[in-house]
Every structure is written in structure tokens, then in C-alpha cells.
Design a protein around this motif. Structure first.
Motif, PDB file in Angstrom:
ATOM      1  N   ILE C 159       7.436   6.674   0.623  1.00  0.00           N
ATOM      2  CA  ILE C 159       6.031   6.369   0.312  1.00  0.00           C
ATOM      3  C   ILE C 159       5.957   5.643  -1.033  1.00  0.00           C
ATOM      4  CG2 ILE C 159       3.814   7.408  -0.286  1.00  0.00           C
ATOM      5  CD1 ILE C 159       4.481   9.567   1.850  1.00  0.00           C
ATOM      6  N   ALA C 160       6.765   6.101  -1.988  1.00  0.00           N
ATOM      7  CA  ALA C 160       6.791   5.426  -3.293  1.00  0.00           C
ATOM      8  C   ALA C 160       7.197   3.964  -3.116  1.00  0.00           C
ATOM      9  CB  ALA C 160       7.760   6.135  -4.235  1.00  0.00           C
ATOM     10  N   GLY C 161       8.013   3.697  -2.088  1.00  0.00           N
ATOM     11  CA  GLY C 161       8.461   2.336  -1.831  1.00  0.00           C
ATOM     12  C   GLY C 161       7.357   1.419  -1.354  1.00  0.00           C
ATOM     13  N   THR C 162       6.203   2.000  -0.918  1.00  0.00           N
ATOM     14  CA  THR C 162       5.122   1.161  -0.414  1.00  0.00           C
ATOM     15  C   THR C 162       4.121   0.817  -1.511  1.00  0.00           C
ATOM     16  OG1 THR C 162       3.788   3.059   0.226  1.00  0.00           O
ATOM     17  CG2 THR C 162       5.299   2.206   1.875  1.00  0.00           C
ATOM     18  N   VAL C 163       4.381   1.283  -2.732  1.00  0.00           N
ATOM     19  CA  VAL C 163       3.489   0.914  -3.837  1.00  0.00           C
ATOM     20  C   VAL C 163       3.524  -0.605  -3.987  1.00  0.00           C
ATOM     21  CG1 VAL C 163       3.190   1.040  -6.338  1.00  0.00           C
ATOM     22  CG2 VAL C 163       3.781   3.095  -5.054  1.00  0.00           C
ATOM     23  N   LEU C 297      -3.736   6.167   8.477  1.00  0.00           N
ATOM     24  CA  LEU C 297      -4.212   4.823   8.143  1.00  0.00           C
ATOM     25  C   LEU C 297      -3.688   3.815   9.151  1.00  0.00           C
ATOM     26  CD1 LEU C 297      -3.867   4.687   4.272  1.00  0.00           C
ATOM     27  CD2 LEU C 297      -5.961   4.512   5.595  1.00  0.00           C
ATOM     28  N   PRO C 298      -4.553   2.876   9.587  1.00  0.00           N
ATOM     29  CA  PRO C 298      -4.058   1.832  10.491  1.00  0.00           C
ATOM     30  C   PRO C 298      -3.039   0.962   9.758  1.00  0.00           C
ATOM     31  CG  PRO C 298      -6.299   1.363   9.759  1.00  0.00           C
ATOM     32  CD  PRO C 298      -5.966   2.726   9.246  1.00  0.00           C
ATOM     33  N   SER C 299      -2.183   0.302  10.548  1.00  0.00           N
ATOM     34  CA  SER C 299      -1.096  -0.430   9.917  1.00  0.00           C
ATOM     35  C   SER C 299      -1.624  -1.574   9.059  1.00  0.00           C
ATOM     36  CB  SER C 299      -0.122  -0.950  10.967  1.00  0.00           C
ATOM     37  OG  SER C 299      -0.791  -1.874  11.791  1.00  0.00           O
ATOM     38  N   HIS C 300      -2.768  -2.148   9.464  1.00  0.00           N
ATOM     39  CA  HIS C 300      -3.326  -3.228   8.654  1.00  0.00           C
ATOM     40  C   HIS C 300      -4.837  -3.095   8.555  1.00  0.00           C
ATOM     41  CE1 HIS C 300       0.570  -5.122   9.246  1.00  0.00           C
ATOM     42  NE2 HIS C 300       0.292  -5.779   8.138  1.00  0.00           N
ATOM     43  N   PHE C 302      -7.929  -5.398   7.037  1.00  0.00           N
ATOM     44  CA  PHE C 302      -8.277  -6.693   6.456  1.00  0.00           C
ATOM     45  C   PHE C 302      -7.044  -7.428   5.951  1.00  0.00           C
ATOM     46  CE2 PHE C 302     -11.995  -3.898   5.470  1.00  0.00           C
ATOM     47  CZ  PHE C 302     -12.799  -4.381   6.491  1.00  0.00           C
ATOM     48  N   GLY C 303      -5.995  -7.395   6.752  1.00  0.00           N
ATOM     49  CA  GLY C 303      -4.796  -8.151   6.393  1.00  0.00           C
ATOM     50  C   GLY C 303      -3.923  -7.499   5.336  1.00  0.00           C
ATOM     51  N   VAL C 304      -4.364  -6.336   4.820  1.00  0.00           N
ATOM     52  CA  VAL C 304      -3.530  -5.633   3.840  1.00  0.00           C
ATOM     53  C   VAL C 304      -2.874  -4.457   4.543  1.00  0.00           C
ATOM     54  CG1 VAL C 304      -3.499  -4.544   1.578  1.00  0.00           C
ATOM     55  CG2 VAL C 304      -5.233  -6.265   2.101  1.00  0.00           C
ATOM     56  N   GLU C 305      -1.643  -4.172   4.179  1.00  0.00           N
ATOM     57  CA  GLU C 305      -0.959  -3.057   4.828  1.00  0.00           C
ATOM     58  C   GLU C 305      -1.670  -1.744   4.531  1.00  0.00           C
ATOM     59  OE1 GLU C 305       3.251  -2.192   4.766  1.00  0.00           O
ATOM     60  OE2 GLU C 305       3.623  -4.353   4.744  1.00  0.00           O
ATOM     61  N   GLU C 307      -0.666   1.301   4.358  1.00  0.00           N
ATOM     62  CA  GLU C 307      -0.017   2.198   3.394  1.00  0.00           C
ATOM     63  C   GLU C 307      -0.295   1.760   1.961  1.00  0.00           C
ATOM     64  OE1 GLU C 307       4.097   3.018   4.133  1.00  0.00           O
ATOM     65  OE2 GLU C 307       3.460   4.794   5.238  1.00  0.00           O
ATOM     66  N   HIS C 308      -0.343   0.430   1.752  1.00  0.00           N
ATOM     67  CA  HIS C 308      -0.666  -0.077   0.412  1.00  0.00           C
ATOM     68  C   HIS C 308      -2.028   0.430  -0.017  1.00  0.00           C
ATOM     69  CE1 HIS C 308       2.259  -3.729   0.339  1.00  0.00           C
ATOM     70  NE2 HIS C 308       2.856  -2.555   0.459  1.00  0.00           N
ATOM     71  N   ILE C 309      -2.994   0.315   0.916  1.00  0.00           N
ATOM     72  CA  ILE C 309      -4.349   0.753   0.598  1.00  0.00           C
ATOM     73  C   ILE C 309      -4.353   2.232   0.252  1.00  0.00           C
ATOM     74  CG2 ILE C 309      -6.631   1.170   1.615  1.00  0.00           C
ATOM     75  CD1 ILE C 309      -6.313  -1.454   3.088  1.00  0.00           C
ATOM     76  N   GLY C 310      -3.636   3.031   1.064  1.00  0.00           N
ATOM     77  CA  GLY C 310      -3.574   4.464   0.824  1.00  0.00           C
ATOM     78  C   GLY C 310      -3.007   4.768  -0.556  1.00  0.00           C
ATOM     79  N   VAL C 311      -1.869   4.132  -0.858  1.00  0.00           N
ATOM     80  CA  VAL C 311      -1.209   4.416  -2.133  1.00  0.00           C
ATOM     81  C   VAL C 311      -2.089   3.979  -3.292  1.00  0.00           C
ATOM     82  CG1 VAL C 311       0.757   3.786  -3.550  1.00  0.00           C
ATOM     83  CG2 VAL C 311       1.108   4.363  -1.166  1.00  0.00           C
TER      84      VAL C 311
END
Lengths: 427, 163, 362
Positions: C159-163, C297-300, C302-305, C307-311
Motif C-alpha cells: 500500500i505504501a508503494g501506491t503513494v 475503491l474502484p480501480s480508476h 476520473f482517470g486517477v488510480e 488506490e492513489h485517491i485512497g492513500v
């Protein structure tokens, strides 16, 4: 001095080469003289072109210096087809049937010659072949049987230990099956009892524990067709020989079975219970007179001593199995609670050895010989159980200790509560 | 204790005798409670500090026995990481150790002095003193372990570890 | 007995002037009101932290931080060392109770708005301590090197890797390489027994000093209900309040002892980095809400991943929590602040529901 010796040596080698059959001299002659491939590689007919290409790629004979003419005869130095294929120059064409056996045997049955290339290789293949079903049929004029090239290939021949060889252990079954799984090829062949020869051997074998060990377990020592039938002398093991054949690997079982009363009764020995090509992983269910038990096919009824003995042996094995399982779960429980159990685990391993020994001993079909082995196992199990019980009581002791400290803690809690009331009342 | 009395309302005089008895009893009870709970903590902790006989976690090595007790052309089974292992002294005097778990069906192998081989009684599997399969059903050789001899002369321990 | 104690105090007083301390002890009081029960949570957290420190040091005597020996050394502690099972069980259980107590302490302070001026620094040090406790939990979980902890750490560090920006770097930094290996274990061990304890000690010192300097905060509502010029009733800290504190600690001790005896913490099977991920891998309960949110969380978006949004959202939430005393102007001005009460309720409801759903989700 040294130059004199080398001259003598050279003379001796030359003399030796002159004494040897012609093809060996050819093998040592310069390769430029081999013109066969020059024409054959360019021919449109693949039957004529393919041997030349195959032979020029990886081939154990070419790598040892042999050339086309060593098997096919003719003149390798000739530039024209007529001269090259001149029977006066020994041209033989494609050797088939007995001629093929003779062609291969010319070198492979010559111990002196084979020693020069592969000193450990056997030289009795042709002699064995004569005794095989293939060889006997060939002698009686049947040309549909396998000869050397059917199994080893003719051109592009690889060593048996080469994984791409058609007779490498993992490829043997497929190679035999090219003929033996083909209903058309096997049409007309019968068993001794007159029934048509089945073609299901490959399918059966592929379901067997042996095929699984060989292909899934990658255990090259697991048997395939030739390990039981022989290779050059291929024939079904005769009545009475099965136990010897199986016994080459399953020595202890064969030994136990040899002492069993069934030795005299079972014509097909091991095969009677285990089958032949489709040998499944044996299970304890096979023993006794229960649902999947094999003993029950002959032994049944309350007066049958054999049925009673089989059921008794099965019960003994099941007793030990259940004991091991029970102790195993006790040990696991104790281990999860944080107790040292390695001694018990080793003891359980020994008990499992006893179970394996009991399963072996069962092949002697003598309940009296099985009992002491099972009893030894049960003794170990009982000891492990005792140790497990001790551990469980140690766990109880721990809980008592904690209950004691909990008591002290609760005492403080109550006293503190009273003290707080007292202190509060004063302020 | 002066601080406590400081918060005590000025009206409260010296406590009645029965009240005083209860106070001393409660204090005694508390003292007993504190001491016994302290003991319940100190006892296991002090036992925890005492190293256990085996000294350290037997992760990769184990003492098989005394080197002197192992005569030439003999073998000794010993537990190694929860499984049996065997140390062998060859006729020449070398020490060798192997996992004693047969690779066929996990039976325990033993040393056979007459042939100087490792032998599994279950299905007659034999291994040479390099751990390689000589005959019988085992599909693989036995795992060889590393043997070291450690300790005072004459009292050396045979220490076996995973390579 | 008390005479001996008096003699010692007198002896000390002669040499180092104890009057300031005596004065402090005599003067220290705790406000008495309907919400006073929440005051115990801070002391309880401190007590459990002390238990962790004590049992942790004991475990260090036998624990070995390497992939080859970690599991075996914990097994050794549990099976061979006398009372090792007890020390290890208490350390494991106390860790969970500590996180629970710290979270409860956090929410009680949040709801009572005790962070308002002048206690902003107390709040910030407390929130940082809470994050540190999560760090302790995350790093300590891997140390026994068993299958569950190995794969949970793999997922957690993943998860830290998705920052966004530098996630890959952060992942390598956390794992000490591209994958969870013995190098990760060394790192986590260092964090768990050196870095985090040092930071915790410093922050706890600041936190406690501030609490002593400023005294306990009185809830807004209680303060507002006072008549002008009135004072909140006080209870002496010594002995009235300290006795209550000790009582709470003893109750916690009893719970710990019972849990350690009747629910031994399992050791599991040794981690095999090359084994397939076993089913049902999930983090410790206090990371479940976060874990499950990322899973939902959905995979994308608005075009953003996703997981990124979550983190990013978790990062913003953490910053928000730290900054709460500065954002909640109404509380600082001594007025009711329903917005922040609602925010706290929403946060609590979110955490509870997602933890529960995460626990039962397959």
C-alpha cells in the motif's frame, strides 16, 4: 627413442585398422569423401532428403565418425547416382526386417568394436531381440513388428540418456504406443487365450502411480514399459515371473509375498490385487472384506478364515492409524498452546514408520506377524498420549497459577475500591 | 500524608476507634494485595531471566552426542529440528551426518554395519555414506548435514548443522 | 513503615529541596464532573505502554532478528524459556489493548474538545503518539516471521508503494529492497526496538509535562454551565485520584492475565517467501478499516488510480487530525462546536463499520 616408439605405434594402429571391417576405416577417412548428402539434401522427395538433413544434424553415429555408406553401402566418393548406388559397390538401399537387425548388429554385437566407442554398452541387443515377441514374429515372417529403427529412429539417433531420444524414460511409453495404442496396427494380434490384443495399455499406464511418479514426480527411476517387459527382449512377464519383476523395485513386498499362502494360489501374483498397467496408489481400503476391499472377491462368509484374517489385519492397521491421528491432534493442540513437542513429533514419526511396516508385512497374509508390528506402533502412540496428557495438565497448572494471580489482583481491586470510598469520605 | 489532611474538611476531627480499625485493616489488605501481585509478577519474570538448559534456539544446529562414544563403523540417531537425523562414523574414522528421514515414505533410516550403508527397514531402501541412493524405492538421496567436533579433548561433542 | 518513609523523605529533603515537588503533589487536583471517567484512558494507555516496554525488553533477551532464526527464537521463547509463553502472550495482547486504549483516548479527547486553546501542543503530541503506536503494531507484527505476518506485511508495505510520487521509493525504503525479505525484518526490528521507543519516550515526556503544567481540561459544556466566577469542584490527585488510576490499571492487568492464559497468541507456521499467498490474509484489526477502504475503491476514478485517491485521502485525514485544534475556531473561542462533533461521529462510525465489514469480508 620417442620417435621410434611413435613410429611403431603408428604402424600398429594402421595394421589394426586394416584388420577391422571396412566401415571403420571409412569412419577414420576424411569426411570430404561423403558425397551422399550433397545430392540427397537437395532432393524434392522428403523421404529421400530428410535422412540426409537429420543425419547431418545431431546423430550419435555421425558424431562418432560413421557415414551413410556404413549402413547403406554404395560409393560415397562417387559423383553420379548410378555409380554411388551401384550394388557392386555394396549398395543395400534401406535395410528392413532382418536386414536391419543385421545392419545394426554388425557393430552393436561386436564387443571388440563397441569397446572403442562405448566400453560399458551391452552388445547383446540382437541376441535379446531374437527372444522377444517382436523378434520371434519377425523370424516367422511378420514384417509389421518393431525393429531397431522403430524405437530408436534411423537418422538423427540420440543416446538413450538424451532427453530427446524416443527411448528416454519419459518418452518410452509414447514410443511403444505408436504401435500398441493403434487399433489398426494391432488388428489381428491375439493374446495366448485367443482374445484380441488390447490397445489400452498406454491409457491405463497414464492413470497409474508409476506414470505419475515419472511424469509429475520427475522420478526417472519410476518404471515405464521396458522396466517390466524388457526392451530388446520385450515380452509380457510370464506366469510366476510377475512377482520377480515387481520385486526388482518392491523387494520387501515381493519377499513378504513369497512367504504368503497366496504365492501358490495367485497365478498373476501382484497383478491379482494391484492390476498391471493401471496400477493405482494402494490404499488401506483394499484390505479386508469391506466396500472397496479386494480380499472380499475371494473371501466371504462368516466361516471363511481368510475373510476373518483380512478383516483382523485391516482393523489392526486402522487402530494404529486412528491412534496416530488422535495423538497427532493432541500434540498439535499442545504445541499451539506453546509447549515443546519435538520429542513427541519424532515419536509419532516412528509410529508412522510402524504403520508403513505393518502395511508391508500385510503382504505375507499372516495376521500373527502383523500384530507385533502394530502393537509396537500402538505402544509409541500410547506414550505420546501420556506425554500429551502431561502437557495438558501442565497447561491446567498454568491456568491455576494465573487464576491465583488473578485472585490477588481482584483482592487489590476490591481493597482499592474500599480505600477510595474511605479517602473520599474524608475529603 | 500532610497533603491529604490539607484537603480534609476542617470540620472532621480525629476518627472514631472503629473507623481507625477499619482503616488499618484496609491498609493491611492493600499491602497484602500489592505484595502478592508484585510476587506474581516478579516470580515469572525472574524465572524467565534464567536461561533454559538448551541455551539457545536450536535453529540450525544440534549436539548429536559425544564424539568418543561413536565407534568406527557405527551410527547414532538424534533429534534435529523435530526430525530424526543420523551421524555415522565410517570405518576410516570420518564423521558424517544425514537427515534420517527416508525420501521414499518418511521412515527413519538406520546404519547397517555389515554393509556400511544407511538402510530403511520399511521398503529396503539403501543409501551409501554419501547419502546417495544405492538401491530400493527412494527417489532422492538423503540431505547431508555438516558435522563439527567441538569441546575439550576427549570430551568433544558432535555438533551437526544444516549446511 | 510510614515512619521509615517519612525518614527517607526528610533525608532527601535535606539534600535536594523537595518543597517544589511537595507543593505540586499537594496542590494537584483533578476536576470532578460527569465526564471525568474519560480521564482514566490516558493513564491506562500509559500503563499499557509501560507493560509493553517491560515485556518487550524481556523478549529481547531471547529474540533474534533474522529470517533464519526469528521464528525459531520466538518458538524457543514460547516453548523452552520458563514463562516465555506468558511474557510473549502478554506482549501480544497488551499491544492490542494499548492500541484500543489509545484510540479510545483519542476519541474521548476529540469529543470533549480538550484540544482547544491552550492545549494544542498536547493534542499534536498525542496524535503523533497514536501514529507511533500504529507504527509499533505494524513493525512488531512481522517480527515472529510467520506466514500470516509475512504476507500481511507484504500487503501493507505494498500500500505504501501506491503513494503518488515516490511510492516506489517509499516501498523500497520500508522493505529494504523490492520484496519483503530478511532485510525488511532487520529494518522493522530496528524501528520497533530503537527508533519508535526513542520517539515515544520523547513525545510521552512532552505530553505528560504539558498535562502536568496545564492540568486536566474541563469539558466546554461543564465550563459554560458554571456561574460567573465559579470554579469546578476539584478532587486531590494524591491520593484520591491516583488510587482510582491504580484501580483502573489493576483491572487492565486482570484482563491481560486472563487473556494471556486462556487465549494464547498463536505462533502459526514459519513464513515461506516462496509459498503461495494463503487465503484470508488480512492485517491486524486496527488497520482493517483502511485496508478494506482501499479494497472497495474502484480501480480508476476520473482517470486517477483508486488506490492513489485512497492513500491521498488517508494522508489528508491524518493532516486534518493533527491540525484540528487550529481548525476548530469555535471551540477555541469557548463556544459549542457541533461541526467537529459531527465530524468525530462520522469518523468513528466510518472506522467501526469498515472494521466490522473488513473483518467479515472474504
Amino acid at each position: 627413442m620417442s620417435s621410434v616408439t611413435s613410429v611403431v605405434e603408428r604402424l600398429a594402429i594402421t595394421a589394426l585398422l586394416l584388420l577391422l571391417p571396412g566401415h571403420v576405416v571409412a569412419a577414420d577417412a576424411p569426411a570430404t569423401a561423403n558425397r551422399c548428402a550433397t545430392c540427397h539434401a537437395t532432393l524434392a522427395d522428403s523421404r529421400l532428403a530428410k535422412p540426409a538433413t537429420l543425419f547431418s544434424q545431431q546423430d550419435v553415429h555421425r558424431e562418432s565418425g560413421f557415414r551413410c555408406v556404413d549402413c547403406h553401402g554404395g560409393d560415397a566418393a562417387a559423383t553420379g547416382k548410378v555409380r554411388a548406388h551401384d550394388s557392386a559397390r555394396g549398395f543395400k538401399g534401406v535395410p528392413a526386417g532382418q536386414a536391419q537387425i543385421a545392419t545394426c548388429a554388425r557393430c552393436h554385437s561386436d564387443a571388440k568394436l563397441m569397446r572403442r566407442f562405448s566400453p560399458r554398452q551391452r552388445v547383446d541387443q540382437a541376441a535379446e531381440y531374437v527372444t522377444s515377441v517382436h523378434g520371434k514374429r519377425l523370424a516367422s515372417g511378420d514384417t509389421r513388428v518393431a525393429t531397431c529403427a522403430n524405437c530408436h529412429g534411423a537418422h538423427g539417433i540420440r543416446l538413450v540418456k538424451d532427453a530427446k531420444s524416443p527411448v528416454f524414460p519419459t518418452n518410452v511409453a509414447g514410443t511403444c504406443a505408436t504401435c500398441h495404442a493403434s487399433a489398426t496396427h494391432m488388428n489381428g494380434y491375439t493374446l495366448d487365450n485367443g482374445k484380441p490384443l488390447p490397445t489400452t495399455q498406454l491409457a491405463d499406464y497414464q492413470r497409474s502411480v508409476h506414470a505419475a511418479a515419472l511424469t509429475k514426480g520427475h522420478d526417472l527411476s519410476a518404471p515405464t514399459c521396458n522396466d517390466c517387459h524388457g526392451n530388446h527382449g520385450a515380452a509380457p512377464p510370464g506366469v510366476g515371473a510377475v512377482v520377480n519383476v515387481c520385486g526388482t523395485c518392491h523387494a520387501v513386498f515381493a519377499q513378504k509375498f513369497d512367504t504368503s499362502v497366496h504365492r501358490q494360489i495367485f497365478d498373476k501374483s501382484c497383478v491379482e490385487c494391484h492390476g498391471n498397467h493401471a496400477i493405482a496408489k494402494p490404499s488401506d481400503d483394499m484390505l479386508g472384506t469391506g466396500a472397496n476391499a479386494i480380499c472380499g472377491t475371494c473371501h466371504s462368509g462368516p466361516d471363511d478364515k481368510g475373510a476373518a484374517a483380512a478383516d483382523g489385519m485391516r482393523a489392526a492397521i486402522e487402530r494404529l492409524k486412528a491412534g496416530i491421528e488422535g495423538s497427532g491432534s493432541l500434540v498439535a493442540r499442545v504445541r499451539n498452546a506453546g509447549m515443546e513437542t519435538s520429542a513427541q513429533e519424532i515419536a509419532l514419526g516412528t509410529a508412522r514408520s510402524q504403520l508403513t511396516l505393518a502395511r508391508t508385512e500385510m503382504h505375507a497374509s499372516d495376521a500373527a506377524r502383523l500384530t507385533p508390528i502394530v502393537d509396537d506402533g500402538l505402544k509409541i502412540v500410547a506414550e505420546v498420549d501420556r506425554a500429551g496428557e502431561r502437557a495438558v495438565s501442565e497447561l491446567r497448572y498454568r491456568r491455576r497459577g494465573l487464576a491465583l494471580s488473578l485472585g490477588a489482583i481482584l483482592l487489590v481491586v476490591v481493597a482499592l475500591g474500599l480505600k477510595i470510598r474511605q479517602v473520599d469520605r474524608r475529603t | 500524608m500532610s497533603d491529604v489532611t490539607r484537603f480534609a474538611p476542617s470540620g472532621s476531627g480525629s476518627p472514631a476507634p472503629s473507623d481507625f480499625d477499619r482503616r488499618t485493616f484496609l491498609d493491611a489488605l492493600l499491602a497484602v494485595g500489592f505484595v502478592s501481585t508484585a510476587a506474581a509478577i516478579v516470580y515469572p519474570v525472574s524465572r524467565f531471566l534464567v536461561p533454559p538448559p538448551s541455551g539457545e534456539a536450536a535453529t540450525a544446529s544440534a549436539v548429536a552426542g559425544k564424539a568418543a562414544a561413536l565407534k568406527p563403523n557405527s551410527g547414532l540417531l538424534f533429534p534435529f529440528g523435530g526430525k530424526p537425523a543420523i551421524v555415522v562414523r565410517t570405518a576410516e574414522g570420518d564423521l558424517r551426518a544425514f537427515s534420517a528421514v527416508c525420501t521414499h515414505l518418511d521412515c527413519t533410516v538406520q546404519f547397517k554395519a555389515d554393509t556400511s550403508q544407511l538402510w530403511c527397514a520399511c521398503h529396503n531402501g539403501t543409501y551409501d555414506l554419501g547419502g546417495n541412493v544405492v538401491s530400493g524405492p527412494p527417489p532422492r538421496g538423503l540431505e547431508q548435514l555438516v558435522v563439527n567436533v567441538r569441546g575439550e579433548p576427549g570430551e568433544e561433542d558432535v555438533v551437526v548443522s544444516r549446511g | 513503615m510510614s515512619r521509615a518513609a517519612d525518614a527517607i523523605v526528610a533525608w532527601l529533603d535535606e539534600r535536594i529541596d523537595l518543597s517544589a515537588l511537595k507543593h505540586f503533589v499537594a496542590e494537584k487536583g483533578v476536576p470532578v464532573h460527569a465526564q471525568e471517567v474519560w480521564y482514566y484512558l490516558g493513564g491506562l494507555t500509559l500503563f499499557l505502554l509501560a507493560v509493553q516496554l517491560f515485556t518487550g525488553i524481556l523478549l529481547l533477551l531471547y529474540y533474534r532478528p533474522s529470517a533464519a532464526e526469528a521464528y525459531e527464537s520466538v518458538q524457543f521463547i514460547v516453548t523452552q524459556v520458563q514463562f516465555g509463553w506468558l511474557i510473549r502472550n502478554i506482549h501480544s495482547w497488551s499491544a492490542n489493548l494499548l492500541i484500543a486504549a489509545a484510540v479510545a483516548h483519542f476519541f474521548s479527547v476529540f469529543f470533549l474538545k480538550s484540544y482547544r486553546k491552550p492545549r494544542e501542543l498536547t493534542w499534536i503530541s498525542g496524535v503523533l503518539l497514536l501514529f507511533l503506536m500504529f507504527g509499533f503494531g505494524f513493525s512488531g507484527y512481522l517480527l515472529p516471521w510467520n506466514e500470516l505476518s509475512f504476507f500481511a506485511t507484504k500487503v501493507g508495505t505494498g500500500i505504501a508503494g501506491t503513494v503518488p510520487l515516490g511510492g516506489k521509493f517509499l516501498l523500497r525504503l520500508l522493505r529494504g529492497g523490492d520484496d519483503v525479505t530478511g532485510a525488511t525484518l532487520s529494518r522493522f526490528f530496528g524501528l520497533h526496538v530503537a527508533v519508535f521507543p526513542a520517539l515515544t519516550t520523547a513525545l510521552v515526556a512532552v505530553h505528560l509535562l504539558l498535562v502536568q503544567r496545564q492540568g486536566m481540561s474541563v469539558p466546554l459544556r461543564v465550563e459554560r454551565a458554571l456561574k460567573p466566577g465559579g470554579r469546578v469542584r476539584q478532587m486531590p490527585f494524591f491520593p484520591n485520584y491516583i488510587l482510582r488510576d491504580v484501580l483502573a490499571w489493576y483491572v487492565a492487568l486482570a484482563i491481560l492475565a486472563a487473556l494471556a492464559a486462556f487465549y494464547p497468541w498463536e505462533l502459526g507456521t514459519k513464513a515461506d517467501p516462496f509459498a503461495a499467498v494463503p487465503p484470508g490474509i488480512r492485517p491486524e484489526w486496527y488497520f482493517l478499516a483502511m485496508f478494506h477502504t482501499l479494497k472497495l475503491l474502484p480501480s480508476h476514478v476520473f482517470g486517477v488510480e483508486g488506490e492513489h485517491i485512497g492513500v491521498i485521502a488517508f494522508g489528508i485525514a491524518a493532516l486534518f487530525v493533527v491540525a484540528v485544534p487550529f481548525l476548530d475556531r469555535r471551540s477555541n473561542a469557548g463556544r459549542e462546536s457541533p461541526t467537529f462533533t459531527v465530524l468525530a461521529i462520522l469518523g468513528l462510525v466510518y472506522l467501526v463499520t469498515f472494521t466490522v465489514i473488513g473483518h467479515y469480508a472474504r
